[in-house]
Write a protein that holds these residues in place. Structure first.
Motif, PDB file in Angstrom:
ATOM      1  N   ALA A  90       0.827  -1.212   0.000  1.00 23.81           N
ATOM      2  CA  ALA A  90       0.000   0.000   0.000  1.00 23.81           C
ATOM      3  C   ALA A  90       0.859   1.259   0.000  1.00 23.81           C
ATOM      4  N   THR A  91       1.983   1.240   0.728  1.00 22.67           N
ATOM      5  CA  THR A  91       2.849   2.420   0.748  1.00 22.67           C
ATOM      6  C   THR A  91       3.452   2.677  -0.627  1.00 22.67           C
ATOM      7  N   GLU A  92       3.691   1.613  -1.396  1.00 25.65           N
ATOM      8  CA  GLU A  92       4.243   1.769  -2.734  1.00 25.65           C
ATOM      9  C   GLU A  92       3.188   2.283  -3.713  1.00 25.65           C
ATOM     10  N   ALA A  93       1.947   1.871  -3.503  1.00 21.66           N
ATOM     11  CA  ALA A  93       0.874   2.248  -4.429  1.00 21.66           C
ATOM     12  C   ALA A  93       0.266   3.605  -4.093  1.00 21.66           C
ATOM     13  N   TRP A  94       0.010   3.866  -2.809  1.00 17.52           N
ATOM     14  CA  TRP A  94      -0.739   5.053  -2.408  1.00 17.52           C
ATOM     15  C   TRP A  94       0.099   6.097  -1.670  1.00 17.52           C
ATOM     16  N   VAL A 137      -4.547  12.349  13.049  1.00 17.52           N
ATOM     17  CA  VAL A 137      -4.452  13.800  13.194  1.00 17.52           C
ATOM     18  C   VAL A 137      -3.068  14.321  12.829  1.00 17.52           C
ATOM     19  N   VAL A 138      -2.015  13.573  13.158  1.00 18.98           N
ATOM     20  CA  VAL A 138      -0.650  14.059  12.958  1.00 18.98           C
ATOM     21  C   VAL A 138      -0.155  13.895  11.523  1.00 18.98           C
ATOM     22  N   LEU A 139      -0.781  13.057  10.732  1.00 19.83           N
ATOM     23  CA  LEU A 139      -0.298  12.739   9.382  1.00 19.83           C
ATOM     24  C   LEU A 139      -0.155  13.949   8.454  1.00 19.83           C
ATOM     25  N   PRO A 140      -1.103  14.896   8.428  1.00 17.26           N
ATOM     26  CA  PRO A 140      -0.956  16.027   7.493  1.00 17.26           C
ATOM     27  C   PRO A 140       0.286  16.880   7.736  1.00 17.26           C
ATOM     28  N   PHE A 141       0.876  16.793   8.907  1.00 21.09           N
ATOM     29  CA  PHE A 141       2.033  17.617   9.246  1.00 21.09           C
ATOM     30  C   PHE A 141       3.357  16.922   8.930  1.00 21.09           C
ATOM     31  N   LEU A 142       3.298  15.677   8.471  1.00 25.07           N
ATOM     32  CA  LEU A 142       4.493  14.908   8.130  1.00 25.07           C
ATOM     33  C   LEU A 142       4.685  14.883   6.620  1.00 25.07           C
ATOM     34  N   PRO A 143       5.930  14.737   6.147  1.00 21.26           N
ATOM     35  CA  PRO A 143       6.175  14.728   4.705  1.00 21.26           C
ATOM     36  C   PRO A 143       5.813  13.389   4.064  1.00 21.26           C
ATOM     37  N   GLU A 144       5.436  13.436   2.795  1.00 24.88           N
ATOM     38  CA  GLU A 144       5.256  12.213   2.017  1.00 24.88           C
ATOM     39  C   GLU A 144       6.609  11.868   1.400  1.00 24.88           C
ATOM     40  N   THR A 145       7.113  10.675   1.688  1.00 28.00           N
ATOM     41  CA  THR A 145       8.463  10.312   1.273  1.00 28.00           C
ATOM     42  C   THR A 145       8.499   9.235   0.182  1.00 28.00           C
ATOM     43  N   LYS A 146       7.345   8.878  -0.356  1.00 30.29           N
ATOM     44  CA  LYS A 146       7.304   7.865  -1.405  1.00 30.29           C
ATOM     45  C   LYS A 146       8.180   8.292  -2.585  1.00 30.29           C
ATOM     46  N   GLY A 147       9.076   7.395  -3.009  1.00 29.52           N
ATOM     47  CA  GLY A 147       9.917   7.663  -4.157  1.00 29.52           C
ATOM     48  C   GLY A 147      11.085   8.591  -3.913  1.00 29.52           C
ATOM     49  N   GLN A 148      11.270   9.026  -2.658  1.00 29.88           N
ATOM     50  CA  GLN A 148      12.343   9.957  -2.332  1.00 29.88           C
ATOM     51  C   GLN A 148      13.577   9.221  -1.796  1.00 29.88           C
ATOM     52  N   PRO A 149      14.791   9.721  -2.079  1.00 28.11           N
ATOM     53  CA  PRO A 149      15.995   9.103  -1.491  1.00 28.11           C
ATOM     54  C   PRO A 149      16.087   9.435  -0.017  1.00 28.11           C
ATOM     55  N   LEU A 150      16.896   8.680   0.711  1.00 30.49           N
ATOM     56  CA  LEU A 150      17.106   8.968   2.128  1.00 30.49           C
ATOM     57  C   LEU A 150      17.737  10.350   2.278  1.00 30.49           C
ATOM     58  N   PRO A 151      17.299  11.132   3.253  1.00 23.73           N
ATOM     59  CA  PRO A 151      17.831  12.498   3.407  1.00 23.73           C
ATOM     60  C   PRO A 151      19.252  12.504   3.976  1.00 23.73           C
ATOM     61  N   GLU A 152      19.979  13.544   3.647  1.00 22.82           N
ATOM     62  CA  GLU A 152      21.297  13.782   4.242  1.00 22.82           C
ATOM     63  C   GLU A 152      21.415  15.270   4.564  1.00 22.82           C
ATOM     64  N   ASP A 153      22.331  15.609   5.464  1.00 26.48           N
ATOM     65  CA  ASP A 153      22.523  17.025   5.778  1.00 26.48           C
ATOM     66  C   ASP A 153      23.982  17.409   5.575  1.00 26.48           C
TER      67      ASP A 153
END
Length: 487
Positions: A325-329, A471-487
């Protein structure tokens, strides 16, 4: 941004996710998965052993008055275990980023294995709780370290599937615990009032895995590079100061912790106590049928184990479905569906379990609840590593997953308090309705029924916690298809 690691090049696409792993990447995945599988085996053996252990150590009076709150011994022991779990996660997650995921993972497995074995030697409630707290320290460190180890080792394109499967195998550990409990219940070991000790002895066996980890495991190149880069930039690996000093990582940590809290409280404050509810239902049913003490004990053990098996068969399917589901939606939509499903299904199951087709509805109701309760945990293994850079990944994942357990530790206490309050009120009403001439046996039956009803109502009210995750989900980023973050 993160790329597939040069020491483990990815295989051309078109193959399954497993086919895209090199030999060493497969070893890392297998060892990390086994560490988490045995971790979950330990957790579920505790859930099976908890009730008979309290009866063996304390007798029938298991009410614990802490002065500021009155609860039951099983719920207090669970709270102490979860507190150790949260503390271990905080400590070992940071140490994993500083000194290495593989080293700390082997330490955690060894710690929880030894402490689980010592739990079998308990002679009093106090030393039992001490052993469970130490077990929790080791258990708490495994998830964040195993997830970070795999996330830092496998190619990015197969990372979500690998992490989802890793989490799905937690259900294999849980199912194994159910089979172990059922085997003990159906043999002569189950005739002993101290059969719970065998559950803890079996739970200590994963210590042998530590030798494999120490001999073959190496630290991921991505972690080594990130640690060197952080040092050159004057940053620290595994630093909570750095985690909360950066606005993005701080936001992800606090929101990720809230998201995790909803799932963890839901499971450990409600879901795992379905076995206790089943135990009470079976005990009451057999007692009304005139069964003897030994038959009641064996029947209770058997059906609690069946409940655990059924719950985790559903959980295994649910976690595999969530990974897809995470891969599709996307991550957030999958979480929302799972939390809402958990609320609706859990209320239904707790209110109807044992009332439709007697004990046999356990075989379809419990898997349904397990399907939704554990789906979000596949999400935690996939999503949480995607919120933090390599040098803070184990720290961030462990913070989110385990700090929520400090709040989750209140779940069993709250459930126990609500059960005691509801049961007391229901008992008083039942006795009043029955009249003063009620016999002792009838009074005992009324109290048993009142306790079961109180259990149902308390668990149903606690399901509100699942809405916190939505409730908390809208405040988090959608990371589907994104590479792991680095700083």
């Amino acid at each position: 941004m993160s790329q597939p690691y040069p020491s483990h090049p990815s295989v051309p696409t078109g193959k399954s996710w497993w086919g895209q792993l090199g030999p060493y990447q497969r070893l890392v995945f297998v060892v990390a998965t086994l560490a988490w599988l045995f971790d979950c085996l330990d957790q579920q053996l505790f859930n099976l052993a908890r009730s008979p252990a309290m009866t063996s150590l304390l007798g029938q009076n298991q009410t614990i008055d802490l002065g500021f709150i009155t609860t039951t011994a099983p719920t207090l022991a669970t709270t102490i275990f979860i507190l150790g779990w949260a503390t271990g996660g905080m400590i070992f997650g940071s140490l994993g980023d500083r000194f290495g995921r593989a080293k700390m993972l082997s330490t955690c497995v060894l710690l929880y294995s030894i402490a689980t074995g010592l739990s079998a030697l308990s002679v009093h409630f106090v030393d039992f709780c001490i052993y469970r707290f130490v077990t929790g320290l080791g258990v708490g460190g495994v998830f964040g370290l195993a997830v970070a180890l795999v996330a830092d080792t496998v190619p990015g394109e197969v990372r979500p599937r690998a992490l989802g499967v890793l989490q799905s195998f937690s259900a294999v550990g849980n199912v194994s615990a159910g089979f172990i409990g059922l085997a003990i219940a159906l043999t002569h070991f189950g005739d002993s009032p101290t059969y719970w000790k065998w559950l803890f002895v079996i739970g200590a066996l994963p210590a042998f895995l530590v030798a494999v980890i120490q001999m073959r495991m190496k630290e991921p190149p991505a972690w080594l590079e990130a640690r060197e880069r952080a040092t050159a930039q004057g940053k620290k690996a595994g630093s909570y100061k750095d985690l909360f000093g950066h606005p993005t990582w701080r936001k992800h940590a606090l929101l990720g912790m809230t998201l995790s809290c909803a799932g963890v409280v839901g499971l450990w404050g409600i879901g795992v106590f379905s076995s206790d509810l089943v135990g009470d239902i079976i005990t009451n049913s057999l007692r009304e049928a005139g069964a003897g003490a030994q038959e009641i004990s064996k029947g209770k053990q058997t059906w609690m184990s069946i409940n655990l098996l059924a719950f985790n068969v559903g959980a295994f399917a649910g976690m595999l479905a969530f990974t897809r589901a995470t891969e599709a939606w996307g991550r957030r939509k999958a979480f929302a569906i799972s939390f809402i499903g958990s609320l609706l299904v859990t209320v239904f199951v707790f209110q109807k379990l044992g009332t439709i087709n007697g004990r046999w509805d356990i075989l379809w109701m419990t898997p349904l609840m397990g399907f939704f309760h554990l789906t979000v945990f596949a999400g935690f293994s996939i999503y949480l590593p995607e919120l933090f850079p390599t040098r803070l990944r184990a720290t961030g994942v462990s913070f989110c997953y385990n700090v929520g357990r400090y709040l989750a530790a209140l779940g069993p206490l709250l459930l126990g308090t609500m059960i005691a309050t509801f049961a007391k009120s229901a008992e008083a009403e039942a006795v009043k309705a029955a009249g003063a001439s009620v016999s002792d046996s009838a009074l005992a039956a009324l109290k048993a029924a009142a306790k079961i009803d109180a259990f149902r109502d308390a668990a149903s009210w606690m399901c509100v916690i699942f809405l916190l995750g939505v409730v908390v989900l809208p405040f988090l980023p959608e990371t589907k298809g994104q590479p792991l973050p680095e700083d």
